[in-house]
Write an enzyme that holds these catalytic residues in place. Structure first.
Site, PDB file in Angstrom:
ATOM      1  CG  HIS A  17      98.798  68.664  -2.275  1.00 48.30           C
ATOM      2  ND1 HIS A  17      99.321  67.466  -1.865  1.00 48.30           N
ATOM      3  CD2 HIS A  17      99.475  68.977  -3.408  1.00 48.30           C
ATOM      4  CE1 HIS A  17     100.248  67.064  -2.708  1.00 48.30           C
ATOM      5  NE2 HIS A  17     100.388  67.968  -3.655  1.00 48.30           N
ATOM      6  CE  LYS A  41     105.000  62.635 -10.121  1.00 50.43           C
ATOM      7  NZ  LYS A  41     104.467  63.717  -9.278  1.00 50.43           N
ATOM      8  NE  ARG A  90     106.135  72.154  -5.038  1.00 52.46           N
ATOM      9  CZ  ARG A  90     106.584  70.967  -5.322  1.00 52.46           C
ATOM     10  NH1 ARG A  90     106.717  70.076  -4.367  1.00 52.46           N
ATOM     11  NH2 ARG A  90     106.905  70.628  -6.553  1.00 52.46           N
ATOM     12  CB  SER A 128     103.580  63.464  -2.437  1.00 51.29           C
ATOM     13  OG  SER A 128     102.482  64.341  -2.457  1.00 51.29           O
TER      14      SER A 128
HETATM   15  N1  COA Z   1     102.288  71.482  -1.628  1.00 52.50           N
HETATM   16  C1  COA Z   1     102.992  70.358  -1.493  1.00 52.50           C
HETATM   17  N2  COA Z   1     103.424  69.614  -2.535  1.00 52.50           N
HETATM   18  C2  COA Z   1     103.108  70.042  -3.761  1.00 52.50           C
HETATM   19  C3  COA Z   1     102.364  71.205  -3.981  1.00 52.50           C
HETATM   20  C4  COA Z   1     101.945  71.939  -2.851  1.00 52.50           C
HETATM   21  N3  COA Z   1     101.252  73.056  -2.961  1.00 52.50           N
HETATM   22  N4  COA Z   1     102.216  71.366  -5.294  1.00 52.50           N
HETATM   23  C5  COA Z   1     102.851  70.348  -5.878  1.00 52.50           C
HETATM   24  N5  COA Z   1     103.386  69.546  -4.952  1.00 52.50           N
HETATM   25  C6  COA Z   1     104.216  68.374  -5.183  1.00 52.50           C
HETATM   26  C7  COA Z   1     103.462  67.100  -5.315  1.00 52.50           C
HETATM   27  O1  COA Z   1     103.331  66.481  -4.062  1.00 52.50           O
HETATM   28  C8  COA Z   1     104.358  66.326  -6.234  1.00 52.50           C
HETATM   29  O2  COA Z   1     105.401  65.749  -5.471  1.00 52.50           O
HETATM   30  P1  COA Z   1     106.061  64.354  -5.872  1.00 52.50           P
HETATM   31  O3  COA Z   1     106.679  64.556  -7.215  1.00 52.50           O
HETATM   32  O4  COA Z   1     107.007  64.161  -4.788  1.00 52.50           O
HETATM   33  O5  COA Z   1     104.949  63.350  -5.905  1.00 52.50           O
HETATM   34  C9  COA Z   1     104.969  67.365  -7.146  1.00 52.50           C
HETATM   35  O6  COA Z   1     104.837  68.545  -6.447  1.00 52.50           O
HETATM   36  C10 COA Z   1     104.303  67.588  -8.462  1.00 52.50           C
HETATM   37  O7  COA Z   1     103.184  66.826  -8.536  1.00 52.50           O
HETATM   38  P2  COA Z   1     101.703  67.236  -8.876  1.00 52.50           P
HETATM   39  O8  COA Z   1     101.343  68.597  -8.443  1.00 52.50           O
HETATM   40  O9  COA Z   1     100.857  66.161  -8.357  1.00 52.50           O
HETATM   41  O10 COA Z   1     101.774  67.291 -10.384  1.00 52.50           O
HETATM   42  P3  COA Z   1     102.180  66.168 -11.367  1.00 52.50           P
HETATM   43  O11 COA Z   1     103.394  66.677 -12.012  1.00 52.50           O
HETATM   44  O12 COA Z   1     102.217  64.833 -10.773  1.00 52.50           O
HETATM   45  O13 COA Z   1     100.923  66.172 -12.330  1.00 52.50           O
HETATM   46  C11 COA Z   1      99.257  67.140 -13.761  1.00 52.50           C
HETATM   47  C12 COA Z   1     100.511  67.319 -12.929  1.00 52.50           C
HETATM   48  C13 COA Z   1      98.315  66.102 -13.187  1.00 52.50           C
HETATM   49  C14 COA Z   1      98.563  68.478 -13.742  1.00 52.50           C
HETATM   50  C15 COA Z   1      99.688  66.797 -15.196  1.00 52.50           C
HETATM   51  O14 COA Z   1     100.550  65.705 -15.183  1.00 52.50           O
HETATM   52  C16 COA Z   1      98.525  66.502 -16.098  1.00 52.50           C
HETATM   53  O15 COA Z   1      97.716  67.352 -16.377  1.00 52.50           O
HETATM   54  N6  COA Z   1      98.446  65.266 -16.609  1.00 52.50           N
HETATM   55  C17 COA Z   1      97.374  64.837 -17.494  1.00 52.50           C
HETATM   56  C18 COA Z   1      97.883  64.600 -18.899  1.00 52.50           C
HETATM   57  C19 COA Z   1      97.935  65.880 -19.662  1.00 52.50           C
HETATM   58  O16 COA Z   1      96.957  66.566 -19.868  1.00 52.50           O
HETATM   59  N7  COA Z   1      99.148  66.217 -20.095  1.00 52.50           N
HETATM   60  C20 COA Z   1      99.404  67.416 -20.830  1.00 52.50           C
HETATM   61  C21 COA Z   1      99.675  68.549 -19.900  1.00 52.50           C
HETATM   62  S1  COA Z   1     100.894  69.557 -20.585  1.00 52.50           S
END
Ligand code: COA
Length: 160
Positions: A17, A41, A90, A128
């Site tokens: 991140h 989560k 990724r 994560s």
């Molecule tokens: N390096 C390391 N890990 C990474 C990464 C990076 N560059 N990019 C993503 N990840 C990992 C995260 O750690 C996470 O791992 P986990 O599942 O083990 O916890 C996973 O990839 C994806 O998580 P994250 O990037 O945090 O995204 P998310 O899927 O939890 O949430 C949001 C994405 C917040 C953007 C999305 O849910 C959102 O916008 N929610 C708001 C509601 C909304 O508007 N919804 C409509 C959207 S269509």
């Protein structure tokens, strides 16, 4: 002023991140790193703790602001006058989900565009959940998360 948002769960923030934060902060005037307030989560860290860790590990980057949000990302973006959403890609497995989110967001608000950065190769496998799994099983996570986060994980899991 160009304002970008890098949203995510950040439970906890990893070096992957941080790599995206460092690189995308150079592309905008202000980057808001926004922690999603969502218990779906079953997070290890509270939103407050995640915000605090992010603040600590980004304190050297002047144009980065840490915040949290709930509800729709596009509403949060509009409220903050941001029209760029930053996401890291990724591997090919991220692509379909990311495309779906980017397109849905764009349909809901066509002032918002998503830009994707390819995660640096050494972090392409990181998540994560993997960090938490290694830590819970007493593995060394210092290659995956900043030192401050290592300490917070150890405190949380009562390990030294
Ligand atoms: N390096 C390391 N890990 C990474 C990464 C990076 N560059 N990019 C993503 N990840 C990992 C995260 O750690 C996470 O791992 P986990 O599942 O083990 O916890 C996973 O990839 C994806 O998580 P994250 O990037 O945090 O995204 P998310 O899927 O939890 O949430 C949001 C994405 C917040 C953007 C999305 O849910 C959102 O916008 N929610 C708001 C509601 C909304 O508007 N919804 C409509 C959207 S269509």
């Amino acid at each position: 002023m160009k304002v970008g948002i890098y949203p995510g769960s950040f439970d906890p923030v990893t070096k992957g991140h941080l790599d995206i934060i460092e690189r995308s902060s150079k592309m905008v005037d202000r980057l808001i790193v926004a922690v999603l307030n969502n218990n779906a989560k079953s997070p290890l860290f509270s939103v407050k703790e995640r915000v605090n860790m992010l603040k600590e590990v980004t304190k050297e980057i002047d144009n980065v602001v840490i915040d949290s949000f709930s509800g729709l990302l596009v509403d949060y973006a509009e409220k903050n006058h941001a029209n760029i959403i930053v996401r890291g890609l990724r591997a090919v497995t991220d692509f379909e989900y990311e495309l779906q989110m980017a397109q849905t967001n764009r349909i809901m608000d066509n002032n918002v565009d998503t830009i994707f950065l390819t995660t640096s190769l050494q972090y392409a496998y990181l998540s994560s959940s993997i960090v938490k799994e290694v830590a819970i099983n007493n593995g060394d996570v210092s290659k995956f998360v900043p030192e401050y986060v290592v300490e917070q994980i150890q405190k949380k899991l009562n390990i030294s």
